[in-house]
Motif scaffolding. Structure first.
Motif, PDB file in Angstrom:
ATOM      1  N   LEU A   1      15.247  -3.205  10.681  1.00 29.10           N
ATOM      2  CA  LEU A   1      15.347  -2.302  11.468  1.00 29.10           C
ATOM      3  C   LEU A   1      14.282  -1.926  11.806  1.00 29.10           C
ATOM      4  CD1 LEU A   1      15.666  -2.557  14.589  1.00 29.10           C
ATOM      5  CD2 LEU A   1      16.941  -0.446  13.903  1.00 29.10           C
ATOM      6  N   LEU A   2      12.661  -1.956  12.400  1.00 26.07           N
ATOM      7  CA  LEU A   2      11.673  -1.177  12.615  1.00 26.07           C
ATOM      8  C   LEU A   2      11.311  -0.614  13.951  1.00 26.07           C
ATOM      9  CD1 LEU A   2       9.204  -4.516  11.150  1.00 26.07           C
ATOM     10  CD2 LEU A   2      10.377  -2.271   9.695  1.00 26.07           C
ATOM     11  N   SER A   3      10.845   0.729  13.758  1.00 30.13           N
ATOM     12  CA  SER A   3      10.088   0.961  15.152  1.00 30.13           C
ATOM     13  C   SER A   3       8.619   1.278  14.631  1.00 30.13           C
ATOM     14  CB  SER A   3      10.933   2.691  14.735  1.00 30.13           C
ATOM     15  OG  SER A   3       9.937   3.016  15.935  1.00 30.13           O
ATOM     16  N   ALA A   4       8.044   0.459  16.437  1.00 36.96           N
ATOM     17  CA  ALA A   4       6.661   0.691  16.359  1.00 36.96           C
ATOM     18  C   ALA A   4       5.222   2.021  16.551  1.00 36.96           C
ATOM     19  CB  ALA A   4       6.046  -0.342  17.222  1.00 36.96           C
ATOM     20  N   ARG A   5       5.342   2.508  15.314  1.00 39.20           N
ATOM     21  CA  ARG A   5       4.071   3.829  15.668  1.00 39.20           C
ATOM     22  C   ARG A   5       2.870   3.786  16.820  1.00 39.20           C
ATOM     23  NH1 ARG A   5       3.262   7.029  10.714  1.00 39.20           N
ATOM     24  NH2 ARG A   5       2.683   8.453  11.536  1.00 39.20           N
ATOM     25  N   ASN A   6       3.262   3.850  17.750  1.00 36.20           N
ATOM     26  CA  ASN A   6       1.351   2.557  18.492  1.00 36.20           C
ATOM     27  C   ASN A   6       1.023   3.807  18.923  1.00 36.20           C
ATOM     28  OD1 ASN A   6       3.658   3.004  19.960  1.00 36.20           O
ATOM     29  ND2 ASN A   6       3.837   0.993  21.080  1.00 36.20           N
ATOM     30  N   GLU A   7       1.402   4.701  18.827  1.00 34.35           N
ATOM     31  CA  GLU A   7       0.215   5.618  19.111  1.00 34.35           C
ATOM     32  C   GLU A   7      -1.005   5.763  19.341  1.00 34.35           C
ATOM     33  OE1 GLU A   7       2.751   6.645  17.375  1.00 34.35           O
ATOM     34  OE2 GLU A   7       4.306   7.072  18.375  1.00 34.35           O
ATOM     35  N   GLU A   8      -1.534   5.502  18.281  1.00 39.18           N
ATOM     36  CA  GLU A   8      -2.282   5.101  18.043  1.00 39.18           C
ATOM     37  C   GLU A   8      -2.759   3.860  17.174  1.00 39.18           C
ATOM     38  OE1 GLU A   8      -3.795   7.678  14.775  1.00 39.18           O
ATOM     39  OE2 GLU A   8      -2.234   8.379  14.822  1.00 39.18           O
ATOM     40  N   PHE A   9      -3.991   3.256  16.597  1.00 34.86           N
ATOM     41  CA  PHE A   9      -4.310   2.094  15.875  1.00 34.86           C
ATOM     42  C   PHE A   9      -4.394   2.146  14.055  1.00 34.86           C
ATOM     43  CE2 PHE A   9      -7.997  -1.236  14.230  1.00 34.86           C
ATOM     44  CZ  PHE A   9      -6.436  -2.249  14.856  1.00 34.86           C
ATOM     45  N   TYR A  10      -4.227   1.501  13.493  1.00 37.09           N
ATOM     46  CA  TYR A  10      -3.871   1.845  11.565  1.00 37.09           C
ATOM     47  C   TYR A  10      -4.911   1.161  11.882  1.00 37.09           C
ATOM     48  CZ  TYR A  10      -0.738   5.753  12.783  1.00 37.09           C
ATOM     49  OH  TYR A  10       0.474   6.503  13.000  1.00 37.09           O
ATOM     50  N   PRO A  11      -5.485   0.750  11.060  1.00 38.66           N
ATOM     51  CA  PRO A  11      -7.470   0.285  10.581  1.00 38.66           C
ATOM     52  C   PRO A  11      -6.427  -0.727   9.711  1.00 38.66           C
ATOM     53  CG  PRO A  11      -7.991   1.871   9.573  1.00 38.66           C
ATOM     54  CD  PRO A  11      -7.331   2.248  10.843  1.00 38.66           C
ATOM     55  N   HIS A  12      -5.704  -0.468   8.265  1.00 35.04           N
ATOM     56  CA  HIS A  12      -5.379  -0.818   7.757  1.00 35.04           C
ATOM     57  C   HIS A  12      -3.771  -1.492   7.619  1.00 35.04           C
ATOM     58  CE1 HIS A  12      -9.018   0.302   5.390  1.00 35.04           C
ATOM     59  NE2 HIS A  12      -9.015   1.803   5.664  1.00 35.04           N
ATOM     60  N   SER A  13      -3.105  -1.670   8.843  1.00 35.50           N
ATOM     61  CA  SER A  13      -1.900  -1.420   8.786  1.00 35.50           C
ATOM     62  C   SER A  13      -1.870  -3.324   8.958  1.00 35.50           C
ATOM     63  CB  SER A  13      -1.513  -0.793  10.335  1.00 35.50           C
ATOM     64  OG  SER A  13      -1.691  -0.640  11.563  1.00 35.50           O
TER      65      SER A  13
END
Length: 353
Positions: free
Chosen positions: A197-209
């Protein structure tokens, strides 16, 4: 006046003065020689691993080129020919004997696409799994403990903890509802190497993710089933994938190494975005299809990921004593005490004692 030289291995000045007969310059030179020798050994080993990628699976997982991956895949198919043939027969038997669910009995993941989606939000098995995931996430939040994270994703739980064989997620992952399309895609009965189960940390953009387009490293083919646990629209960082035939511009390059890609790496308009209510299922070959997700948005996104492979996958030993790769199958932790020939093959671990 005598000159005191500092011992390079950390001795203090007082200790140095008590051993006037030691040649510290010679000792320092010896240390430099040892360092250079071990560096040479490391470089030699690195070169050896690059020249024998069919042996070092840990190297292939992180640094292998597509040519090296294809070489390993071909070798693994030969070494595991008997297991693959057994799984082909087991897959045919499963489709013939099991009562297939109408919702996916005709669902086909086309090889040219490498993905397909279906709304299963009304299905009792899916509803139970969604509830278990929501309860697990809320329990994790209420505990106050910080979730393990990797850039844009937080890991809430996976196979074995807290999800167990009696729970809704496990029952869904081992059901004909999910397995029938997987068997048809692979042409054989699969191995379930994990779910989480994964929760998205989508408050910002992570360029290496994984917010950027990428292939997964496990094999030349792999099918994951992603379930939305929350409703997902364009503002939730939805899952995205590029059809296998469009991803082939990179996938078929023998010298290509797995790396994050910008959207401009593929044909304009080829990126498919998947939205839908909680309970939407997305089948995707994440080794053949460039994919990404959890890009910045203003709504929370929870997603269940279930991973199916075939015997050539890089987490599986070629023979007894084969070096163990860096990552292992998460379903090793699942204890199902009611194994039959299908669940035993699916989990690919010994029966519990």
């Amino acid at each position: 006046m005598s000159i005191v030289k500092q011992d390079v291995r950390g001795g203090d000045q007082a200790q140095a003065t008590t051993a006037p007969g030691r040649d510290y310059e010679a000792e320092l030179a010896a240390l430099r020689t040892d360092r250079n020798r071990w560096r040479a050994e490391a470089e030699k080993l690195s070169e050896q691993f690059q020249n024998t990628p069919t042996i070092d699976r840990s190297y292939l997982l992180t640094k292998g080129t597509m040519r090296q991956r294809q070489t390993y895949h071909a070798l693994a198919k030969e070494v595991k020919a008997a297991d693959i043939q057994r799984r082909r027969e087991l897959g045919q038997k499963y489709l013939a004997e099991q009562k297939l669910d109408p919702d996916t009995s005709k669902l086909v993941v086309l090889q040219k696409d490498g993905f397909a989606s279906v709304d299963l939000s009304h299905h009792p098995l899916v509803q139970d799994a969604v509830k278990e995931c929501l309860d697990t996430y809320q329990g994790a939040i209420d505990s106050g403990k910080e979730l393990l994270s990797k850039d844009s994703l937080e890991f809430v739980g996976d196979a074995g903890w807290p999800f167990i064989a009696s729970g809704g997620v496990y029952k869904l992952a081992t059901s004909p509802l999910l397995l029938a399309p997987v068997i048809r895609y692979f042409g054989m009965f699969p191995i379930m190497t994990g779910f989480g189960l994964l929760s998205a940390r989508n408050e910002e953009f992570y360029p290496h993710s994984s917010q950027r387009l990428h292939f997964d490293p496990e094999d030349r083919t792999q099918l994951k089933v992603f379930f939305y646990i929350t409703d997902v629209d364009e503002t939730s960082g939805p899952f995205m994938a590029v059809p296998a035939e469009d991803s082939a511009v990179l996938y078929n390059d023998p010298d290509f190494k797995l790396a994050r890609q910008d959207d401009t790496a593929v044909r304009e308009g080829s990126i498919r975005t998947f939205t839908g209510p909680a309970g939407t299922a997305i089948y995707c070959d994440t080794c053949r299809c460039l994919h990404a997700g959890a890009r910045p948005g203003d709504k929370k996104r929870l997603m269940l990921s279930i991973e199916y492979n075939i015997p050539t996958h890089l987490h599986s030993k070629l023979w007894e004593g084969d070096p163990v790769p860096e990552r292992r199958s998460r379903t090793l932790k699942v204890r199902d005490y009611n194994l039959n020939e299908y669940t035993e093959a699916l989990l690919a671990h010994p029966k519990p004692a």
